[in-house]
Scaffold this motif. Structure first.
Motif, PDB file in Angstrom:
ATOM      1  N   SER A  20      36.355 -17.329  -3.782  1.00  0.00           N
ATOM      2  CA  SER A  20      36.097 -18.835  -2.882  1.00  0.00           C
ATOM      3  C   SER A  20      35.853 -18.266  -1.263  1.00  0.00           C
ATOM      4  N   CYS A  21      36.318 -17.146  -0.799  1.00  0.00           N
ATOM      5  CA  CYS A  21      36.070 -16.481   0.572  1.00  0.00           C
ATOM      6  C   CYS A  21      34.471 -16.366   0.565  1.00  0.00           C
ATOM      7  N   VAL A  22      33.982 -15.654  -0.591  1.00  0.00           N
ATOM      8  CA  VAL A  22      32.592 -15.157  -0.680  1.00  0.00           C
ATOM      9  C   VAL A  22      31.838 -16.222  -0.477  1.00  0.00           C
ATOM     10  N   GLU A  23      32.188 -17.215  -1.376  1.00  0.00           N
ATOM     11  CA  GLU A  23      31.501 -18.593  -1.302  1.00  0.00           C
ATOM     12  C   GLU A  23      31.297 -19.299  -0.014  1.00  0.00           C
ATOM     13  N   LYS A  24      32.380 -19.397   0.812  1.00  0.00           N
ATOM     14  CA  LYS A  24      32.317 -19.688   1.995  1.00  0.00           C
ATOM     15  C   LYS A  24      31.627 -19.291   3.011  1.00  0.00           C
ATOM     16  N   SER A  25      31.710 -17.956   2.923  1.00  0.00           N
ATOM     17  CA  SER A  25      30.825 -17.298   3.874  1.00  0.00           C
ATOM     18  C   SER A  25      29.532 -17.399   3.696  1.00  0.00           C
ATOM     19  N   GLY A  26      28.957 -17.666   2.627  1.00  0.00           N
ATOM     20  CA  GLY A  26      27.855 -17.678   1.998  1.00  0.00           C
ATOM     21  C   GLY A  26      27.022 -16.265   2.191  1.00  0.00           C
ATOM     22  N   ALA A  27      27.667 -15.164   2.308  1.00  0.00           N
ATOM     23  CA  ALA A  27      27.340 -13.973   2.037  1.00  0.00           C
ATOM     24  C   ALA A  27      26.658 -13.632   0.617  1.00  0.00           C
ATOM     25  N   SER A  28      25.471 -12.865   0.959  1.00  0.00           N
ATOM     26  CA  SER A  28      24.822 -12.494  -0.362  1.00  0.00           C
ATOM     27  C   SER A  28      24.935 -11.059  -0.904  1.00  0.00           C
TER      28      SER A  28
ATOM     29  N   ILE B 269      27.791  -8.875  -1.142  1.00  0.00           N
ATOM     30  CA  ILE B 269      29.100  -8.379  -1.738  1.00  0.00           C
ATOM     31  C   ILE B 269      29.017  -8.688  -3.126  1.00  0.00           C
ATOM     32  N   VAL B 270      29.552  -7.638  -3.327  1.00  0.00           N
ATOM     33  CA  VAL B 270      29.797  -7.446  -4.955  1.00  0.00           C
ATOM     34  C   VAL B 270      31.271  -7.441  -5.173  1.00  0.00           C
ATOM     35  N   ILE B 271      31.626  -8.216  -6.387  1.00  0.00           N
ATOM     36  CA  ILE B 271      32.809  -8.217  -6.759  1.00  0.00           C
ATOM     37  C   ILE B 271      33.150  -7.806  -8.126  1.00  0.00           C
ATOM     38  N   THR B 272      34.208  -6.935  -8.415  1.00  0.00           N
ATOM     39  CA  THR B 272      34.353  -6.565  -9.743  1.00  0.00           C
ATOM     40  C   THR B 272      35.670  -6.325 -10.052  1.00  0.00           C
ATOM     41  N   THR B 273      36.068  -5.707 -11.282  1.00  0.00           N
ATOM     42  CA  THR B 273      37.506  -5.770 -11.695  1.00  0.00           C
ATOM     43  C   THR B 273      37.640  -4.394 -12.098  1.00  0.00           C
ATOM     44  N   SER B 274      38.769  -3.874 -11.989  1.00  0.00           N
ATOM     45  CA  SER B 274      39.170  -2.370 -12.548  1.00  0.00           C
ATOM     46  C   SER B 274      40.463  -2.581 -13.263  1.00  0.00           C
ATOM     47  N   GLY B 275      40.737  -1.732 -13.927  1.00  0.00           N
ATOM     48  CA  GLY B 275      41.967  -1.434 -14.804  1.00  0.00           C
ATOM     49  C   GLY B 275      43.149  -1.433 -13.484  1.00  0.00           C
ATOM     50  N   CYS B 276      44.188  -0.997 -14.286  1.00  0.00           N
ATOM     51  CA  CYS B 276      45.267  -0.962 -13.568  1.00  0.00           C
ATOM     52  C   CYS B 276      45.079   0.129 -12.547  1.00  0.00           C
ATOM     53  N   ALA B 277      45.794  -0.110 -11.069  1.00  0.00           N
ATOM     54  CA  ALA B 277      45.607   1.007 -10.063  1.00  0.00           C
ATOM     55  C   ALA B 277      46.730   2.035 -10.210  1.00  0.00           C
TER      56      ALA B 277
END
Lengths: 159, 623, 127
Positions: C53-61, C63-71
């Protein structure tokens, strides 16, 4: 008879009665009747004012048309180069023998299947390829196809 | 499994329209190959599972055009991680969604493993099949949804059209194309710019722009893939051509065997019309252009320009004498520019990035002479006896060896490479000692084959070269229109001679007779179909004469293909007595007991090959 | 759909930029939310929603969001890693919506590391 005329009228109308779309009209006829009935060819000749011999020239020239009815599920065995080297031609021979068909384009006695070879359906990466009623089966063999056909036949209501 | 067009009509999420976007895109291949391997089932399974896990608002499933790696279908690329998954099954999906999409742990067992190596390769660009490719015509492959025009525009689409309409005179467009050295990708290799110039200067109105999508060569499907994956690239190329030659009417002639491609084209044309990118007064620059579709009816000869145009006029597709050129007297006797799908797809990047950039890729020098080299890339369908079958786009000048072994991953089942066939029925075979040959128009012609439209069929030691020659000749007999005698009768006689050879009934002088007749057909036929028809015979004779001689003199088929010259038997050392072949033999020609070696009765055997297909122990021997 | 003018092409490009940069793997910032079993039970799914939702609000294009396993640091979950291009990745721990919002405004948008939430600089080798 009337139904036939109405159908043809609909097809001719959908191509705006433009003679340069004769091949497209014939394709629609082929799709509807699974062949080009003589009667329809005659009507088309009158409707468009095209000589009947031109229509038969086209119908016999292009592989997409047949004068005998095809089966409900046309079986096309690809014999493009990639399928040929992976045994497509052998599959064709084996299926024809399996279904007791003497020549390509012939339909089985129950009119369910007709078998013919096609030159490349464009799925060369999956060779050998066979299509049954428009469904594409890749990486097949004689036995796999014969199983597919048996399954298909079982699903048909008895008549 | 179904490839009927209805499948694509269902409504789907337009990915770009969700305001916040998604964090992940699953680029699932919806080319004909993957669709027949079940990619729509995978799509449904993915969407079901995403919903169950509450990921529907985070992860989008995007159906793309053909990814090219058809052998591994259904394939999917997960972005932004670029993880490549292959041979997906419905039952793999729950695990995949939980592990990778939710927890971020890519699933190794669904990745590609190269034939030689043991370690899985996660990223698409690291896989040998993709590594050496250079994508120009297929520039949007797997990156866009072919049915969403906005995604094509987002990748720079229709910018080239805007550029020519605002900044370039038609003559300048023609000049740029000539300078680029782009040559026809349909087979002839005629310089595209030169063709456009002649058509522009030809008297007569109106002029037509025609796209040849009647991809008839068996073993080739580049054009289908381009249209299915990126229909707008073809439409934009055609519009630019129309502007350059002064035409306002275009047609695409497409095979009726390609329902999905036709459907995507129809959608593309409709969308472009709505945006005003086709129609009247495009971009308010006073340029009109629209495109219609003609479906072929199944005739190989319709790939020939005059036959194609005859067919478009609603007549049988019979070629006419070539001294009347179609650029001057083509469709309806008007000047007509005919290029194939791949050629048009190459036009927009040439305009955007310039001829100089395009000439930096490829071989030779085209600055003085447009025939002086082969510039840019070529898409090949790499198929047959090779590990990684699929569609590849490579720079001109790459060696055959790199294509077959580095991209294709070599020959499967430990067999030996024998030859690669290029150029379709008009082409020829290239043997092992020429594997270092750089692939371009002129080099392939020099060794007796040709570029053709881009089929590349790899053959191994179990492929008989006489049988291959006979295969192509029989294909051409069926497709010969019958108008001129050398082609109609000559091919029939060539086939009879080849049959004699395959059946072991040939005489000493058959090979010489075959050679002489082939040269006559080549010299005397009316159109290119007949003129190049004997090529498969001449080129196999050139490189594999000993194989012909083995058939004639020793009555043997060294590759074990020609039925009259081979026998099937079972190797008692390898046979485990599993009864599988015995049960499946249609002639009951196999006898034996459980756990004891079986035997084939030669007089009953019809050599159908079923036993060899199903034997898991490789015990059926053909000699 | 209206007829396009030439300027409209660029507007479409802009509108689709986020979609395309995601597929081309081009981004200025990569945010990784750690989604091991412990991460999820500590609320990593909520963190993901907050980031999106932060990315959506900022309108930035970009930014890549990914997931990873346990840190690997289960007691400090939920966690995420922010990696601005050509800079060392920063791991943030014990996150909630508010912290995510601040990290996004400060680090992702302006490039200032929020040290008080940071676990450490760099990845494991750098520790």
């Amino acid at each position: 008879m009337q139904a036939q005329e109405a159908k043809l009228d609909e097809i001719v109308g959908s191509w705006k009665r433009d003679r340069s779309y004769l091949i497209e009209m014939l394709q629609d006829v082929q799709e509807h009747y699974r062949h080009i009935p003589q009667q329809v060819a005659r009507q088309l000749s009158v409707e468009l004012d095209v000589p009947l011999n031109r229509i038969f020239h086209i119908v016999t020239f292009y592989k997409g048309f047949s004068l005998q009815p095809r089966g409900k599920y046309p079986v096309s065995v690809c014999t493009g180069t990639a399928c040929h080297v992976k045994g497509g031609t052998r599959i064709l021979e084996n299926i024809m023998r399996d279904l007791e068909l003497e020549h390509e384009g012939q339909a089985t006695r129950d009119r369910l299947f007709s078998v013919e070879s096609v030159r490349c359906v464009g799925c060369c990466g999956l060779a050998p390829v066979v299509t049954v009623g428009g469904e594409v089966y890749g990486d097949t063999s004689s036995l796999k196809v014969s199983k597919i056909l048996k399954r298909r036949r079982k699903l048909e209501p008895a008549r | 499994m179904n490839v009927t067009p209805q499948k694509t009509k269902e409504s789907k999420a337009r990915v770009g329209e969700r305001p916040g976007g998604y964090r992940m895109h699953l680029m699932l291949c919806a080319g004909t190959g993957c669709v027949s391997s079940g990619s729509y089932k995978i799509k449904d399974a993915l969407e079901r599972e995403l919903k169950k896990r509450g990921l529907s608002s985070e992860v989008a499933v995007v159906m793309t055009g053909c990814n090219g790696f058809c052998a591994q279908g259904p394939v999917m690329v997960v972005q932004p991680d670029e993880i490549f998954y292959q041979r997906l099954g419905e039952k793999d999906i729950p695990h995949l969604v939980e592990e990778h999409l939710l927890k971020g742990r890519p699933v190794e067992r669904l990745m590609y493993t190269p034939p030689a190596g043991k370690a899985a390769v996660p990223k698409m660009s690291d896989i040998g099949f993709f590594e050496k490719q250079r994508l120009l015509a297929l520039r949007n492959r797997g990156l866009i949804d072919p049915e969403v025009i906005d995604e094509y525009i987002a990748r720079g689409g229709y910018k080239a059209l805007a550029q020519v309409l605002t900044e370039m005179k038609p003559e300048e467009v023609v000049k740029e194309l000539i300078a680029s050295g782009l040559r026809g990708r349909g087979g002839g290799g005629f310089p595209t710019g030169v063709k456009w110039k002649t058509c522009r200067e030809a008297p007569g109105e109106p002029k037509y722009v025609v796209c040849n999508a009647d991809e008839g060569d068996p073993g080739a499907y580049m054009d289908r893939s381009i249209i299915e994956g990126d229909p707008h690239s073809v439409l934009e190329g055609m519009a630019i051509a129309a502007y350059a030659i002064g035409s306002s009417r275009g047609y695409i002639y497409i095979r009726h065997e390609y329902p999905l491609a036709t459907e995507r084209l129809e959608k593309g044309i409709a969308d472009a019309r709505e945006y005003g990118l086709l129609g009247k007064n495009i971009f308010d620059k006073g340029f009109d252009f629209d495109v219609g579709i003609h479906r072929g009816a199944g005739a190989f000869v319709c790939g020939e320009s005059t036959a194609l145009m005859a067919s478009m006029e609603g007549r049988p597709g019979e070629p006419r004498a070539k001294y009347i050129h179609t650029v001057e007297h083509g469709l309806w006797d008007r000047p007509t520019n005919l290029n194939n799908v791949e050629t048009y797809a190459n036009v927009p990047p040439i305009i955007l990035r310039g001829a100089e950039w395009f000439t930096s890729i490829g071989t030779g020098d085209v600055s003085e002479n447009p025939w002086g080299g082969s510039k840019g890339t070529k898409v090949f369908s790499l198929v047959g006896k090779v590990h990684n079958t699929g569609l590849v786009e490579v720079p001109m000048g790459i060696s055959l060896k790199e294509i077959v072994f580095d991209i294709g991953g070599g020959i499967p089942n430990g067999k030996k490479f024998k030859a690669v066939q290029t150029g379709g029925p008009s082409g020829g075979v290239i043997p092992e000692n020429l594997l270092d040959l750089p692939v371009d128009f002129d080099q392939l012609t020099k060794v007796g084959s040709m570029m053709g439209s881009g089929g590349m069929i790899v053959m191994d030691e179990t492929d008989c070269m006489v049988d291959i020659a006979r295969y192509f000749i029989d294909f051409l007999i069926g497709e010969s229109c019958g108008k001129c005698l050398p082609c109609r009768e000559g091919l029939t006689q060539i086939s009879a001679l080849l049959n004699d050879i395959c059946n072991g009934e040939a005489k000493e002088d058959t090979i010489e007779l075959l050679e002489e007749l082939s040269n006559t057909v080549k010299e005397c036929s009316l159109c290119a179909l007949g003129g190049s028809a004997p090529n498969p015979v001449l080129s196999t004779l050139r490189y594999f004469r000993d194989e012909y001689e083995a058939h004639v003199k020793d009555k043997q088929c060294p590759a074990g293909v020609c039925k009259a010259l081979i026998t099937y038997s079972i190797d008692p050392d390898k046979c485990t007595g599993c009864l599988l072949c015995l049960r499946n033999c249609p002639q009951d020609a196999i006898s034996g007991e459980k756990k004891k070696p079986h035997k084939i009765q030669a007089d009953l055997c019809i050599k159908c090959g079923i036993c060899r297909d199903i034997c898991t122990y490789d015990a059926v021997v053909v000699r | 759909m209206p007829r396009l003018k030439i300027e409209d092409l660029d507007k479409i490009v802009e509108k689709q930029k986020k979609t395309m940069s995601l597929r081309e793997g081009a981004g200025r910032v990569k945010i990784t939310v750690h989604m091991g079993t412990c991460g999820i039970s500590a609320g990593a799914r909520k963190i993901m929603a907050a980031v999106m939702s932060c990315v959506e609000k900022s309108g930035a294009s970009d930014i890549v969001i990914t997931t990873s396993g346990c840190a690997g640091f289960c007691s400090r979950e939920p966690m995420m890693t922010v990696e601005v291009i050509e800079q060392a990745p920063i791991k943030y721990m014990e996150l909630d919506d508010k912290k995510v919002g601040r990290i996004f405004d400060e680090h992702v948008m302006k490039g200032n590391i929020v040290e008080e939430y940071a676990l450490a600089l760099g990845s494991e080798q750098a520790l």
